[in-house]
Design a protein around this motif. Structure first.
Motif, PDB file in Angstrom:
ATOM      1  N   ALA A 110       0.866  -1.172   0.000  1.00 49.33           N
ATOM      2  CA  ALA A 110       0.000   0.000   0.000  1.00 49.33           C
ATOM      3  C   ALA A 110       0.910   1.230   0.000  1.00 49.33           C
ATOM      4  N   THR A 111       0.447   2.325  -0.539  1.00 49.48           N
ATOM      5  CA  THR A 111       1.248   3.545  -0.579  1.00 49.48           C
ATOM      6  C   THR A 111       1.627   3.959   0.837  1.00 49.48           C
ATOM      7  N   GLN A 112       2.927   4.151   1.047  1.00 48.41           N
ATOM      8  CA  GLN A 112       3.446   4.613   2.330  1.00 48.41           C
ATOM      9  C   GLN A 112       3.744   6.102   2.208  1.00 48.41           C
ATOM     10  N   THR A 113       3.091   6.914   3.038  1.00 55.05           N
ATOM     11  CA  THR A 113       3.265   8.364   2.989  1.00 55.05           C
ATOM     12  C   THR A 113       4.080   8.805   4.195  1.00 55.05           C
ATOM     13  N   LEU A 114       5.156   9.538   3.927  1.00 58.36           N
ATOM     14  CA  LEU A 114       6.035  10.069   4.965  1.00 58.36           C
ATOM     15  C   LEU A 114       5.885  11.588   4.947  1.00 58.36           C
ATOM     16  N   THR A 115       5.547  12.189   6.101  1.00 59.13           N
ATOM     17  CA  THR A 115       5.159  13.590   6.155  1.00 59.13           C
ATOM     18  C   THR A 115       6.178  14.438   6.917  1.00 59.13           C
ATOM     19  N   LEU A 133      10.336  -0.507  -6.259  1.00 56.06           N
ATOM     20  CA  LEU A 133       9.512   0.491  -5.578  1.00 56.06           C
ATOM     21  C   LEU A 133       9.722   1.857  -6.223  1.00 56.06           C
ATOM     22  N   THR A 134       8.723   2.712  -6.093  1.00 56.42           N
ATOM     23  CA  THR A 134       8.797   4.060  -6.635  1.00 56.42           C
ATOM     24  C   THR A 134       8.752   5.056  -5.489  1.00 56.42           C
ATOM     25  N   PHE A 135       9.722   5.977  -5.477  1.00 52.19           N
ATOM     26  CA  PHE A 135       9.787   7.064  -4.498  1.00 52.19           C
ATOM     27  C   PHE A 135       9.323   8.333  -5.198  1.00 52.19           C
ATOM     28  N   THR A 136       8.310   8.989  -4.638  1.00 52.68           N
ATOM     29  CA  THR A 136       7.761  10.197  -5.250  1.00 52.68           C
ATOM     30  C   THR A 136       7.831  11.338  -4.247  1.00 52.68           C
ATOM     31  N   ILE A 144       6.136   6.124  -1.016  1.00 53.61           N
ATOM     32  CA  ILE A 144       6.809   4.934  -1.530  1.00 53.61           C
ATOM     33  C   ILE A 144       5.712   3.940  -1.867  1.00 53.61           C
ATOM     34  N   THR A 145       5.761   3.396  -3.083  1.00 50.29           N
ATOM     35  CA  THR A 145       4.740   2.452  -3.513  1.00 50.29           C
ATOM     36  C   THR A 145       5.346   1.470  -4.517  1.00 50.29           C
ATOM     37  N   GLY A 146       4.620   0.413  -4.822  1.00 54.03           N
ATOM     38  CA  GLY A 146       5.068  -0.540  -5.831  1.00 54.03           C
ATOM     39  C   GLY A 146       5.228  -1.940  -5.281  1.00 54.03           C
TER      40      GLY A 146
END
Length: 190
Positions: A110-115, A133-136, A144-146
């Motif tokens: 699942a998309t991991q969101t770092l704030t 994985l993709t870092f956006t 981070i997702t994928g």
């Protein structure tokens, strides 16, 4: 006196020494920071280095931009023609350091969101996330997702993300992600 430059040009709200370069300084001048509302804050301390350099320590609780004013003890004074000093907090991480989670190695995560508040961009500055994985990067958060494709057995990735704000200030945070794989080839019961 004249003011030609300062260093650093961006400080936090904590007490910070600012080197002011110019001409015709006389020992020991008064130094003040003036914000956009006109509020004047005298320097906490002033060190006269030479006729061309003074070091003033400021604790400025309000973020914003500031003009600087220097008044020699003979009454001559100068105010910078532009707001030379910016006061801004460094980005502040909301997401705790440490493990982002433990994930099934062969499945999409699942998309991991770092704030991080006040951040305008993010970068992985040491270590790496798993291949696949993709870092956006985004404003205020990164994701981070994928599906990782790097491992076929249990493993952990350790990495550091650096958040940067509009003033170029940075804040680092260390993270990890672990990968698990189920047992295969186990015997069955009849």
């Amino acid at each position: 006196p004249t003011i030609s430059s300062i260093s650093p040009t961006v400080i936090t709200n904590a007490a910070t020494a600012v080197t002011i370069t110019g001409t015709n300084f006389i020992s020991v001048p008064q130094v003040e920071a003036i914000n956009s509302t006109g509020a004047i804050t005298p320097a906490d301390s002033i060190t006269y280095t030479s006729a061309t350099q003074v070091v003033a320590t400021f604790t400025l609780p309000t973020d914003g931009t500031y003009f600087l004013r220097i008044e020699n003890n003979d009454g001559n004074a100068v105010r910078s023609s532009t707001a030379l000093l910016t006061v801004s907090d460094a980005p502040a991480w909301v997401t705790s350091a440490g493990s982002v989670g433990s994930f099934a190695g062969a499945s999409a995560i699942a998309t991991q969101t770092l704030t991080c508040t006040d951040a305008t961009s993010f970068a992985i500055t040491s270590g790496a996330i798993a291949t696949g994985l993709t870092f956006t990067t985004g404003v205020g958060s990164c994701t981070i997702t994928g599906t990782q494709t790097q491992y076929t057995a249990a493993a952990t990735n350790n990495f550091t993300i650096t958040a940067t704000d509009a003033q170029g200030q940075t804040s680092d945070r260390a993270f990890s992600m672990s990968w698990t794989f189920g047992a295969s080839g186990s015997g069955g019961f009849n």
